[in-house]
Design a protein around this motif. Structure first.
Motif, PDB file in Angstrom:
ATOM      1  N   VAL A 108       0.929  -1.075  -0.026  1.00  0.00           N
ATOM      2  CA  VAL A 108      -0.004   0.206   0.116  1.00  0.00           C
ATOM      3  C   VAL A 108       0.767   1.184  -0.063  1.00  0.00           C
ATOM      4  O   VAL A 108       0.439   2.294  -0.580  1.00  0.00           O
ATOM      5  N   ILE A 109       2.105   1.333   0.721  1.00  0.00           N
ATOM      6  CA  ILE A 109       2.916   2.278   0.638  1.00  0.00           C
ATOM      7  C   ILE A 109       3.368   2.652  -0.783  1.00  0.00           C
ATOM      8  O   ILE A 109       3.230   3.761  -1.213  1.00  0.00           O
ATOM      9  N   PHE A 110       3.699   1.583  -1.411  1.00  0.00           N
ATOM     10  CA  PHE A 110       3.992   1.893  -2.797  1.00  0.00           C
ATOM     11  C   PHE A 110       3.193   2.341  -3.717  1.00  0.00           C
ATOM     12  O   PHE A 110       3.263   3.214  -4.503  1.00  0.00           O
ATOM     13  N   LEU A 111       1.961   1.713  -3.449  1.00  0.00           N
ATOM     14  CA  LEU A 111       0.790   2.221  -4.062  1.00  0.00           C
ATOM     15  C   LEU A 111       0.613   3.775  -3.954  1.00  0.00           C
ATOM     16  O   LEU A 111       0.355   4.737  -4.938  1.00  0.00           O
ATOM     17  N   ILE A 112       0.498   4.401  -2.580  1.00  0.00           N
ATOM     18  CA  ILE A 112       0.374   5.837  -2.389  1.00  0.00           C
ATOM     19  C   ILE A 112       1.488   6.619  -3.263  1.00  0.00           C
ATOM     20  O   ILE A 112       1.120   7.468  -3.685  1.00  0.00           O
ATOM     21  N   SER A 113       2.670   6.160  -3.118  1.00  0.00           N
ATOM     22  CA  SER A 113       3.712   6.932  -3.581  1.00  0.00           C
ATOM     23  C   SER A 113       3.460   6.836  -4.994  1.00  0.00           C
ATOM     24  O   SER A 113       3.705   7.965  -5.743  1.00  0.00           O
ATOM     25  N   ALA A 114       3.187   5.718  -5.853  1.00  0.00           N
ATOM     26  CA  ALA A 114       3.142   5.836  -7.135  1.00  0.00           C
ATOM     27  C   ALA A 114       1.801   6.750  -7.475  1.00  0.00           C
ATOM     28  O   ALA A 114       1.873   7.499  -8.574  1.00  0.00           O
ATOM     29  N   ILE A 115       0.678   6.806  -6.840  1.00  0.00           N
ATOM     30  CA  ILE A 115      -0.520   7.624  -7.042  1.00  0.00           C
ATOM     31  C   ILE A 115      -0.089   9.050  -7.020  1.00  0.00           C
ATOM     32  O   ILE A 115      -0.193   9.880  -7.772  1.00  0.00           O
ATOM     33  N   SER A 116       0.753   9.401  -5.970  1.00  0.00           N
ATOM     34  CA  SER A 116       1.422  10.618  -5.613  1.00  0.00           C
ATOM     35  C   SER A 116       2.187  11.175  -7.008  1.00  0.00           C
ATOM     36  O   SER A 116       1.850  12.427  -7.724  1.00  0.00           O
ATOM     37  N   LEU A 117       2.960  10.276  -7.554  1.00  0.00           N
ATOM     38  CA  LEU A 117       3.937  10.669  -8.515  1.00  0.00           C
ATOM     39  C   LEU A 117       3.098  10.722  -9.894  1.00  0.00           C
ATOM     40  O   LEU A 117       3.432  11.771 -10.626  1.00  0.00           O
ATOM     41  N   LEU A 118       1.988   9.775  -9.717  1.00  0.00           N
ATOM     42  CA  LEU A 118       1.340  10.042 -11.241  1.00  0.00           C
ATOM     43  C   LEU A 118       0.519  11.323 -11.314  1.00  0.00           C
ATOM     44  O   LEU A 118       0.614  12.105 -12.419  1.00  0.00           O
ATOM     45  N   LEU A 119       0.037  11.677 -10.055  1.00  0.00           N
ATOM     46  CA  LEU A 119      -0.701  12.889 -10.086  1.00  0.00           C
ATOM     47  C   LEU A 119      -0.001  13.990 -10.318  1.00  0.00           C
ATOM     48  O   LEU A 119      -0.263  15.001 -11.218  1.00  0.00           O
ATOM     49  N   MET A 120       1.382  14.137  -9.957  1.00  0.00           N
ATOM     50  CA  MET A 120       2.282  15.262 -10.154  1.00  0.00           C
ATOM     51  C   MET A 120       2.761  15.363 -11.577  1.00  0.00           C
ATOM     52  O   MET A 120       2.959  16.344 -12.217  1.00  0.00           O
ATOM     53  N   LYS A 121       2.821  14.275 -12.122  1.00  0.00           N
ATOM     54  CA  LYS A 121       3.133  13.936 -13.583  1.00  0.00           C
ATOM     55  C   LYS A 121       2.094  14.625 -14.285  1.00  0.00           C
ATOM     56  O   LYS A 121       2.161  15.410 -15.297  1.00  0.00           O
ATOM     57  N   GLY A 122       0.874  14.369 -13.889  1.00  0.00           N
ATOM     58  CA  GLY A 122      -0.439  14.955 -14.349  1.00  0.00           C
ATOM     59  C   GLY A 122      -0.247  16.311 -14.637  1.00  0.00           C
ATOM     60  O   GLY A 122      -0.945  16.937 -15.517  1.00  0.00           O
ATOM     61  N   VAL A 123      -0.117  16.933 -13.356  1.00  0.00           N
ATOM     62  CA  VAL A 123      -0.170  18.233 -13.334  1.00  0.00           C
ATOM     63  C   VAL A 123       1.007  19.036 -14.163  1.00  0.00           C
ATOM     64  O   VAL A 123       0.704  19.951 -14.939  1.00  0.00           O
ATOM     65  N   ASP A 124       1.968  18.323 -14.434  1.00  0.00           N
ATOM     66  CA  ASP A 124       2.985  18.823 -15.245  1.00  0.00           C
ATOM     67  C   ASP A 124       2.709  18.875 -16.760  1.00  0.00           C
ATOM     68  O   ASP A 124       2.782  19.867 -17.530  1.00  0.00           O
ATOM     69  N   MET A 125       1.904  17.718 -17.007  1.00  0.00           N
ATOM     70  CA  MET A 125       1.492  17.651 -18.520  1.00  0.00           C
ATOM     71  C   MET A 125       0.306  18.708 -18.611  1.00  0.00           C
ATOM     72  O   MET A 125       0.211  19.404 -19.503  1.00  0.00           O
ATOM     73  N   LEU A 126      -0.539  18.976 -17.517  1.00  0.00           N
ATOM     74  CA  LEU A 126      -1.619  19.972 -17.853  1.00  0.00           C
ATOM     75  C   LEU A 126      -0.918  21.291 -17.982  1.00  0.00           C
ATOM     76  O   LEU A 126      -1.419  22.097 -18.643  1.00  0.00           O
ATOM     77  N   SER A 127       0.153  21.436 -17.085  1.00  0.00           N
ATOM     78  CA  SER A 127       0.552  22.737 -17.137  1.00  0.00           C
ATOM     79  C   SER A 127       1.391  23.066 -18.544  1.00  0.00           C
ATOM     80  O   SER A 127       1.117  24.251 -19.066  1.00  0.00           O
ATOM     81  N   LYS A 128       1.842  22.047 -18.996  1.00  0.00           N
ATOM     82  CA  LYS A 128       2.362  22.215 -20.414  1.00  0.00           C
ATOM     83  C   LYS A 128       1.204  22.419 -21.456  1.00  0.00           C
ATOM     84  O   LYS A 128       1.400  23.346 -22.699  1.00  0.00           O
ATOM     85  N   LYS A 129       0.125  21.864 -21.217  1.00  0.00           N
ATOM     86  CA  LYS A 129      -0.891  21.933 -22.042  1.00  0.00           C
ATOM     87  C   LYS A 129      -1.503  23.466 -21.911  1.00  0.00           C
ATOM     88  O   LYS A 129      -2.007  24.012 -23.014  1.00  0.00           O
ATOM     89  N   CYS A 130      -1.658  23.940 -20.901  1.00  0.00           N
ATOM     90  CA  CYS A 130      -2.405  25.188 -20.447  1.00  0.00           C
ATOM     91  C   CYS A 130      -1.365  26.269 -20.772  1.00  0.00           C
ATOM     92  O   CYS A 130      -1.625  27.512 -21.028  1.00  0.00           O
ATOM     93  N   MET A 131      -0.013  26.204 -20.961  1.00  0.00           N
ATOM     94  CA  MET A 131       0.943  27.182 -21.068  1.00  0.00           C
ATOM     95  C   MET A 131       1.880  26.683 -22.146  1.00  0.00           C
ATOM     96  O   MET A 131       3.118  26.654 -22.008  1.00  0.00           O
ATOM     97  N   PRO A 132       1.346  26.980 -23.580  1.00  0.00           N
ATOM     98  CA  PRO A 132       2.218  26.349 -24.643  1.00  0.00           C
ATOM     99  C   PRO A 132       3.470  27.398 -24.864  1.00  0.00           C
ATOM    100  O   PRO A 132       4.276  27.078 -25.629  1.00  0.00           O
ATOM    101  N   TRP A 133       3.214  28.489 -24.373  1.00  0.00           N
ATOM    102  CA  TRP A 133       4.374  29.574 -24.721  1.00  0.00           C
ATOM    103  C   TRP A 133       5.475  29.283 -23.641  1.00  0.00           C
ATOM    104  O   TRP A 133       6.603  29.857 -23.822  1.00  0.00           O
ATOM    105  N   ASP A 134       5.503  28.455 -22.628  1.00  0.00           N
ATOM    106  CA  ASP A 134       6.421  28.207 -21.914  1.00  0.00           C
ATOM    107  C   ASP A 134       7.339  27.114 -22.358  1.00  0.00           C
ATOM    108  O   ASP A 134       6.758  26.063 -22.075  1.00  0.00           O
ATOM    109  N   LYS A 135       8.555  27.376 -22.703  1.00  0.00           N
ATOM    110  CA  LYS A 135       9.167  26.366 -23.393  1.00  0.00           C
ATOM    111  C   LYS A 135       9.987  25.090 -22.269  1.00  0.00           C
ATOM    112  O   LYS A 135      10.149  24.215 -22.889  1.00  0.00           O
ATOM    113  N   GLN A 136      10.017  25.583 -21.060  1.00  0.00           N
ATOM    114  CA  GLN A 136      10.597  24.747 -20.267  1.00  0.00           C
ATOM    115  C   GLN A 136       9.571  23.547 -19.896  1.00  0.00           C
ATOM    116  O   GLN A 136       9.240  23.190 -18.805  1.00  0.00           O
TER     117      GLN A 136
END
Lengths: 247, 341
Positions: free
Chosen positions: B313-341
């Motif tokens: 369950v510990i691994f599952l929780i950290s996996a979920i956190s990581l996935l969600l953070m990755k999701g935020v990164d993708m969302l931010s790239k999608k929402c800010m196409p001008w931001d090259k980083q």
């Protein structure tokens, strides 16, 4: 016909007088330069004309109507292009139209019609970071023009550009101005630029700043870019330098 | 993007200084195109659309001549491929060995762990082997999935409300300077109270249902958003604000066109933090009692000393956190196409 009339502007900040009794007029389609040293109150005067700050004394009239302290009637462009990094070029340029309440698609369409004239075709969907300095200034100028095709205040618009880019932009600007007849008040500290572009030059000198001399540049327009290596050009330059150094 | 070129410009020059000066002008031009580029000691690689790149390559020679070189030679390399078949610069130069190192480090640790429990160095029930953890994960997966669903529902509800609250507070505080001065210190003060400490209180007030969990998550997630957005709002360029004012824009339009988009970067950086807070907050509040969720599951397996399930369950929780953070990164790239980083 007098377009913009500035009458007896006086302004102080914390007891320090910056401008004293500055008056000037801008006729339709004319380009008048305000030439003076940096920190001489030129930008303060522009802020007052743009309605961003109030003068202690004096008035600003546009076509006879008082606009002192009322922003939104003359357009204003700064040395920094101030293109918003998160908007595409067409959306940046269309911003004044959106602020006036135009619909997005309509504003884009209207702005898009001018891209060719301003030499910006193909950049519509790019972001400002993808454009060179000269192109960004063009876009900023188009934005200024779309806000008001009557009067533009340009505050050292080309001073951040390197020499060669600047020369190219001047050449382009002289040509474009001939097509769009924008009445322009132009701040600069570059004497060559002032002579090359202006119909008249007002020298703003002293502290507090006042207009101490007006020089009419008689060279007909559109001017050749080589005007600035001609004999007449040097005569104007000598006259201006003599006046500036004499104070 | 379907091609890349590398160009080595060799202008004729009197000396090294002259050579560098001319080449720098060419590089400046390449930079000004806004394309992806990489400057090396011998050549500059550029990435983009094939036709566009060819135009740039052509212009490079003109630039060198205009910069004062009497003549110029250039070595040009090209790769061009159909969509999907083109190998981007980034992938080309990515070091496979560095990835290999970190992968083998993880693998090595797993073997070490397996060895420790296989050879009975630590009691197997205290430290279950990776294999038994994996087995537990598989057999318990249906139960874990149901509980993860509960936890995620709480986390998302809380996160959504927390972000909304944080956003509204930031907007209000930005709009009313007086409120900002009065309440900002208070907002900071609320963060010195450990949220875990008030969790039992929330359970007493709101019971074992979803409400106390959501409230706890709101309390932990609104703060980064408020602080981030306020920083973003306050750091707008005053000249840009003046420009819009001169166009006749009022406060609402200045907010819409300058402040809000200007604070987007800060918003996503804060959201990244809030997302992980939300998952952790949900699990912690579940420890204190509830009818389902990964936290409840954890307390249950703890009581039955099923350490293998605990690790799963510990691994599952950290996996979920990581996935969600990755999701935020993708969302931010999608929402800010001008931001090259």
């Amino acid at each position: 016909m007098t377009h913009l009339k500035v009458e007896g502007i006086t302004k102080s900040f914390d007891e320090k007088a910056v401008l004293k009794g500055v008056s000037l007029e801008l006729k339709e389609g004319e380009l008048v330069s305000l030439l003076g040293v940096s920190g001489g109150g030129k930008t303060t005067l522009f802020h007052i004309i743009a309605g961003l700050s109030l003068p202690d004394e004096g008035h600003v009239y546009l076509n006879g109507e008082e606009i002192t302290g009322k922003p939104g009637s003359v357009s204003y462009m700064l040395q920094k292009d101030l293109l918003l990094p998160y908007r595409t070029i067409v959306d940046n340029v269309a911003l004044p139209l959106l602020i006036k309440g135009m619909k997005k698609t309509e504003a884009r369409k209207m702005a898009g019609e001018y891209f060719k004239l301003f030499g910006l075709e193909g950049t519509e969907k790019q972001y400002p970071s993808q454009l060179s300095g000269g192109m960004r200034q063009r876009a900023a100028l188009l934005r200024t023009y779309l806000f008001s095709n009557r009067i533009a205040l340009l505050d050292e618009p080309f001073s951040a550009l390197d020499m060669m880019t600047k020369r190219g932009v001047h050449e382009w600007y002289l040509k474009v101005m001939d097509d769009i007849h924008l009445s322009t008040l132009f701040i600069t500290h570059d004497i060559d630029e002032a002579i090359l572009l202006s119909d008249r030059i007002c020298l703003l000198t002293g502290s507090p700043g006042r207009i101490t001399k007006e020089i009419v540049i008689k060279e007909p327009k559109p001017r050749d870019k080589d005007f600035n290596i001609s004999k007449e050009f040097m005569e104007y330059k000598r006259e201006i330098l003599k006046h500036l150094e004499g104070i | 993007m379907n091609a890349s070129v590398a160009i080595q410009t060799l202008p004729e020059a009197k000396n090294d200084e002259e050579l560098i000066r001319i080449v720098d002008q060419v590089i400046d031009y390449i930079k000004s195109t806004g394309l992806n580029y990489y400057v090396g000691p011998f050549e500059t690689a550029i990435e983009g659309d094939y036709d566009e790149l060819m135009d740039i390559v052509k212009e490079c020679q003109h630039i060198a001549i205009r910069a004062g070189a009497p003549s110029v030679a250039a070595y040009i390399k090209v790769t061009y491929g159909r969509k999907g078949r083109y190998l981007p610069l980034k992938r080309k130069s990515q070091s496979i060995t560095s990835k290999l190192w970190s992968c083998s480090a993880v693998f090595g640790l797993l073997i070490l762990w397996q060895g420790i429990s296989s050879f009975g160095l630590v009691d197997r029930f205290l430290l279950p082997s990776p294999i038994s953890v994996g087995r537990a994960f598989v057999t318990e997966f249906p139960v874990l999935a149901v509980n993860a669903g509960v936890t995620l529902a709480e986390a998302f509800t809380g996160l959504f409300l927390g972000v909304a609250t944080g956003f509204v507070i930031a907007v209000i505080m930005d709009h009313f300077e007086g409120l900002y001065r009065a309440f900002y210190p208070l907002v900071v003060l609320t963060q010195t109270v450990p949220t875990v400490a008030i969790a039992p209180l929330l359970v007493l007030w709101f019971g074992y249902g979803m409400a106390p969990k959501v409230i706890l998550i709101v309390l932990t997630t609104f703060f980064p958003i408020t602080v981030g957005m306020l920083t973003g709002f306050k750091s707008v360029n005053p000249d840009a604000v003046n420009l819009l004012k001169s166009m006749g824009a009022g406060r609402v339009k200045i907010f819409r066109y300058i402040k809000l988009p200007g604070a987007m970067g800060q918003f996503f950086a804060s959201l990244r933090i809030s997302v992980s807070y939300a998952v952790v907050g949900a699990v912690i509040s579940e420890w204190l009692g509830g009818f389902g969720g990964l936290g409840v599951y954890m307390t249950r397996v703890k009581k039955s000393f099923s350490f293998d399930k605990m690790f799963a369950v510990i691994f599952l929780i950290s996996a979920i956190s990581l996935l969600l953070m990755k999701g935020v990164d993708m969302l931010s790239k999608k929402c800010m196409p001008w931001d090259k980083q």
